[in-house]
Motif scaffolding. Structure first.
Motif, PDB file in Angstrom:
ATOM      1  N   ARG A 103       7.484  -0.988  -1.805  1.00 40.67           N
ATOM      2  CA  ARG A 103       6.614  -0.335  -2.791  1.00 40.67           C
ATOM      3  C   ARG A 103       5.928  -1.314  -3.733  1.00 40.67           C
ATOM      4  O   ARG A 103       5.197  -0.896  -4.624  1.00 40.67           O
ATOM      5  CB  ARG A 103       7.427   0.660  -3.629  1.00 40.67           C
ATOM      6  N   HIS A 104       6.186  -2.600  -3.572  1.00 38.54           N
ATOM      7  CA  HIS A 104       5.644  -3.596  -4.499  1.00 38.54           C
ATOM      8  C   HIS A 104       4.979  -4.731  -3.733  1.00 38.54           C
ATOM      9  O   HIS A 104       5.556  -5.262  -2.782  1.00 38.54           O
ATOM     10  CB  HIS A 104       6.758  -4.182  -5.375  1.00 38.54           C
ATOM     11  N   LEU A 155      -0.817   5.370  -3.811  1.00 41.50           N
ATOM     12  CA  LEU A 155      -1.477   6.626  -3.473  1.00 41.50           C
ATOM     13  C   LEU A 155      -1.903   6.617  -2.011  1.00 41.50           C
ATOM     14  O   LEU A 155      -1.756   7.627  -1.297  1.00 41.50           O
ATOM     15  CB  LEU A 155      -2.682   6.847  -4.390  1.00 41.50           C
ATOM     16  N   MET A 156      -2.416   5.489  -1.541  1.00 41.29           N
ATOM     17  CA  MET A 156      -2.840   5.399  -0.144  1.00 41.29           C
ATOM     18  C   MET A 156      -1.661   5.485   0.814  1.00 41.29           C
ATOM     19  O   MET A 156      -1.792   5.984   1.931  1.00 41.29           O
ATOM     20  CB  MET A 156      -3.613   4.105   0.087  1.00 41.29           C
ATOM     21  N   MET A 157      -0.499   5.007   0.404  1.00 36.22           N
ATOM     22  CA  MET A 157       0.695   5.181   1.224  1.00 36.22           C
ATOM     23  C   MET A 157       0.952   6.656   1.492  1.00 36.22           C
ATOM     24  O   MET A 157       1.268   7.056   2.616  1.00 36.22           O
ATOM     25  CB  MET A 157       1.919   4.571   0.524  1.00 36.22           C
ATOM     26  N   LEU A 158       0.792   7.481   0.456  1.00 34.26           N
ATOM     27  CA  LEU A 158       1.046   8.920   0.608  1.00 34.26           C
ATOM     28  C   LEU A 158      -0.030   9.582   1.459  1.00 34.26           C
ATOM     29  O   LEU A 158       0.266  10.390   2.340  1.00 34.26           O
ATOM     30  CB  LEU A 158       1.103   9.579  -0.775  1.00 34.26           C
ATOM     31  N   ILE A 159      -1.286   9.236   1.201  1.00 34.10           N
ATOM     32  CA  ILE A 159      -2.390   9.869   1.916  1.00 34.10           C
ATOM     33  C   ILE A 159      -2.360   9.531   3.403  1.00 34.10           C
ATOM     34  O   ILE A 159      -2.696  10.360   4.253  1.00 34.10           O
ATOM     35  CB  ILE A 159      -3.733   9.458   1.276  1.00 34.10           C
ATOM     36  N   THR A 160      -1.930   8.310   3.734  1.00 36.70           N
ATOM     37  CA  THR A 160      -1.939   7.866   5.138  1.00 36.70           C
ATOM     38  C   THR A 160      -0.561   7.930   5.792  1.00 36.70           C
ATOM     39  O   THR A 160      -0.400   7.485   6.928  1.00 36.70           O
ATOM     40  CB  THR A 160      -2.477   6.431   5.244  1.00 36.70           C
ATOM     41  N   ASP A 161       0.436   8.460   5.077  1.00 34.41           N
ATOM     42  CA  ASP A 161       1.796   8.564   5.606  1.00 34.41           C
ATOM     43  C   ASP A 161       2.312   7.206   6.059  1.00 34.41           C
ATOM     44  O   ASP A 161       2.822   7.037   7.164  1.00 34.41           O
ATOM     45  CB  ASP A 161       1.852   9.575   6.765  1.00 34.41           C
ATOM     46  N   SER A 162       2.182   6.218   5.166  1.00 31.01           N
ATOM     47  CA  SER A 162       2.611   4.853   5.473  1.00 31.01           C
ATOM     48  C   SER A 162       3.896   4.536   4.719  1.00 31.01           C
ATOM     49  O   SER A 162       3.955   4.699   3.496  1.00 31.01           O
ATOM     50  CB  SER A 162       1.525   3.848   5.071  1.00 31.01           C
ATOM     51  N   PRO A 163       4.949   4.071   5.400  1.00 31.52           N
ATOM     52  CA  PRO A 163       6.228   3.841   4.730  1.00 31.52           C
ATOM     53  C   PRO A 163       6.282   2.584   3.873  1.00 31.52           C
ATOM     54  O   PRO A 163       7.140   2.468   3.005  1.00 31.52           O
ATOM     55  CB  PRO A 163       7.223   3.742   5.893  1.00 31.52           C
ATOM     56  N   ASN A 164       5.375   1.642   4.113  1.00 31.34           N
ATOM     57  CA  ASN A 164       5.432   0.351   3.433  1.00 31.34           C
ATOM     58  C   ASN A 164       4.082   0.051   2.799  1.00 31.34           C
ATOM     59  O   ASN A 164       3.028   0.266   3.414  1.00 31.34           O
ATOM     60  CB  ASN A 164       5.791  -0.754   4.442  1.00 31.34           C
ATOM     61  N   ILE A 165       4.097  -0.464   1.571  1.00 24.62           N
ATOM     62  CA  ILE A 165       2.846  -0.764   0.869  1.00 24.62           C
ATOM     63  C   ILE A 165       2.002  -1.767   1.653  1.00 24.62           C
ATOM     64  O   ILE A 165       0.768  -1.764   1.575  1.00 24.62           O
ATOM     65  CB  ILE A 165       3.141  -1.275  -0.559  1.00 24.62           C
TER      66      ILE A 165
END
Length: 511
Positions: A276-277, A488-498
């Motif tokens: 997440r970082h 936010l893009m992680m959530l929109i694209t269903d991505s587990p890693n930043i």
């Protein structure tokens, strides 16, 4: 070269070196002919548009139209169809999914013997320029019957096996250019990111916000509680810091009369790396005069919901197999209210007992600073007990003054501020507040931050005398918010890693 993967890394490396040498020899031959890397081919069509416009037509409808096309793309598939014919597939940048590709049919009678012979030497990954006529094969696949064929770029390195792509996740991040060539899913992710960013910019401009740019090199790192990267300006012979936030410069602009401003900005924080970082990340910060934190919460909700709809098609997302509904009003809880909801075993008396909360934090392995008051301790306990459980969009409000040095204190409760943080899927997405516009109060807050820094808090803020001077000219009542774009893009694209939503994330040096 075989496309089958091997279990022996040495064999794979040797095979790649052999292919590399073979392709360099082909390039050397092109150089002797004076035809290496031409730059005079201009495509007029793209694969996605051709698929959309003509793929629904039947063979009988398409053939008499004699649609002439001119495209360019990377060769991803190739197969012989006898001595005088071959099929290939090229891929260009168009299309969100597989429609960024189109099939080629190359025959000696249409292209000539020399062109056919040259094509046989072409490799997967080569970039081709094609002219021809559209038709449909017996299997009903839209195809270009090639009349002219040129090699525009010779690919020296072999592409990964088409069925496995880049199997190593770190290699996907390190060689993003190959990942983008091979992975349709990766291309979709970054096209969705671009769509979301375009949505955010349109939304801000539609609401009378002006996009601005502020410095990335700061004399004083301010606007957030974070550890900065330090650099040196040679010409001025002075220490400088990479931006940790644009906040103080954006509020200077509000002082100057730009009453609604926003910036899509790159920030740098010399802190940990995790799923997440990332040390370098993107935020969108915005400031509006004559609004408060309640208005900001409503507006931030609208920005995020619209970005999700424009990029994903709906405000109801699926993140890592679990629904995330952005269509409903976001929940609002205080720090203590969130602890009560998600860790109900604590009593009111316990949560307001400094010694008890300190002891609980030590159980979690958190050692508070000696300057931490009850509010900071409660916030730390919230982070340990409740934060990870905030799946649905939730505003945590009413942060203590001591951890909110730039936020306006509540008139009714002077020990808390008019501040919120937005959480989804157990992580912070946004941070906003009614801005502190009292220069004397702000100066006192900065001094308290200096005391915290002396006590060992590396993330405490510096004293910014010029910002105080700006406030002394008068900052109107203002609200401001920062939205973490990468999360936010992680959530929109269903991505587990930043790192999945950052084109070139930071990695350790290769050995």
């Amino acid at each position: 070269m075989s496309n089958q993967p091997t279990d022996n890394p040495t064999d794979t490396a040797n095979e790649e070196l052999s292919v590399f040498a073979e392709r360099r020899a082909k390039l050397a031959a092109l150089r002797t002919q004076g035809v290496a890397f031409p730059n005079d081919f201009r495509p007029t069509d793209n694969c996605a548009d051709l698929q959309e416009k003509y793929n629904t037509l039947s063979r009988e409808q398409l053939e008499p139209m004699e649609v002439a096309v001119c495209v360019a793309g990377r060769m991803m598939l190739k197969r012989e169809a006898g001595k005088k014919a071959a099929f290939a597939t090229i891929q260009d940048a168009s299309g969100k999914q597989a429609d960024g590709r189109i099939q080629l049919y190359i025959t000696q009678d249409k292209t000539g013997e020399d062109a056919m012979e040259a094509f046989r030497s072409y490799d997967l990954g080569d970039i081709l320029g094609i002219e021809g006529v559209l038709f449909k094969t017996k299997t009903d696949e839209l195809t270009i019957k090639v009349t002219k064929l040129r090699l525009l770029t010779k690919s020296l390195r072999p592409l990964p096996d088409k069925f496995h792509g880049l199997a190593n996740q770190e290699t996907k991040y390190r060689q993003r250019y190959v990942d983008l060539i091979m992975s349709e899913a990766t291309r979709r992710t970054f096209k969705a990111r671009t769509a979301a960013m375009s949505s955010i910019r349109r939304f801000m401009e539609d609401h009378a916000f002006m996009e601005v740019e502020t410095p990335m090199l700061h004399v004083i790192p301010g606007g957030a509680a974070a550890k900065p990267f330090i650099t040196h300006h040679n010409a001025l012979d002075m220490q400088m810091f990479l931006r940790i936030a644009p906040e103080l410069y954006l509020k200077r602009l509000v002082v100057g009369g730009f009453e609604r401003v926003f910036e899509v900005n790159r920030n740098f924080r010399n802190e940990g790396v995790s799923p997440r970082h990332n040390p370098e990340f993107t935020m969108m910060e915005f400031y509006a005069a004559y609004v408060d934190y309640k208005w900001l919460m409503d507006f931030t909700e609208q920005v995020i919901r619209k970005a999700a709809i424009d990029a994903h098609g709906t405000a109801v997302l699926t993140y890592q197999g679990r629904e995330l509904d952005l269509s409903k009003p976001f929940q609002r809880l205080t720090i203590v209210g969130a602890i009560n909801k998600y860790a109900p075993h604590y009593t009111h008396e316990q949560l307001h007992d400094v010694a008890f909360v300190t002891a609980e934090l030590l159980k979690f392995g958190v050692k508070p600073f000696s300057t931490s008051g009850l509010g900071a301790l409660q916030l730390a306990l919230f982070e340990e007990t409740a934060e990870a459980q905030l799946w649905e969009p939730t505003y945590i409000i009413d942060y203590p003054v001591e951890v909110s040095p730039l936020a306006r204190a509540s008139d009714a409760h002077p020990d808390i501020t008019e501040r919120f943080e937005l959480f989804m899927t157990g992580r912070e997405i946004a941070n906003g507040f009614s801005e502190l516009n009292d220069p004397e109060d702000q100066a006192a807050r900065f001094k308290a931050q200096m005391d915290a820094k002396e006590a060992g808090d590396e993330e405490a803020m510096y004293y910014d005398a010029d910002y105080i001077r700006a406030l002394e000219y008068g900052l109107p009542p203002t609200g401001g918010c920062g939205i973490g774009i990468d999360r936010l893009m992680m959530l929109i694209t269903d991505s587990p890693n930043i790192r999945d939503v950052i084109l070139f994330p930071h990695l350790r040096r290769e050995d």
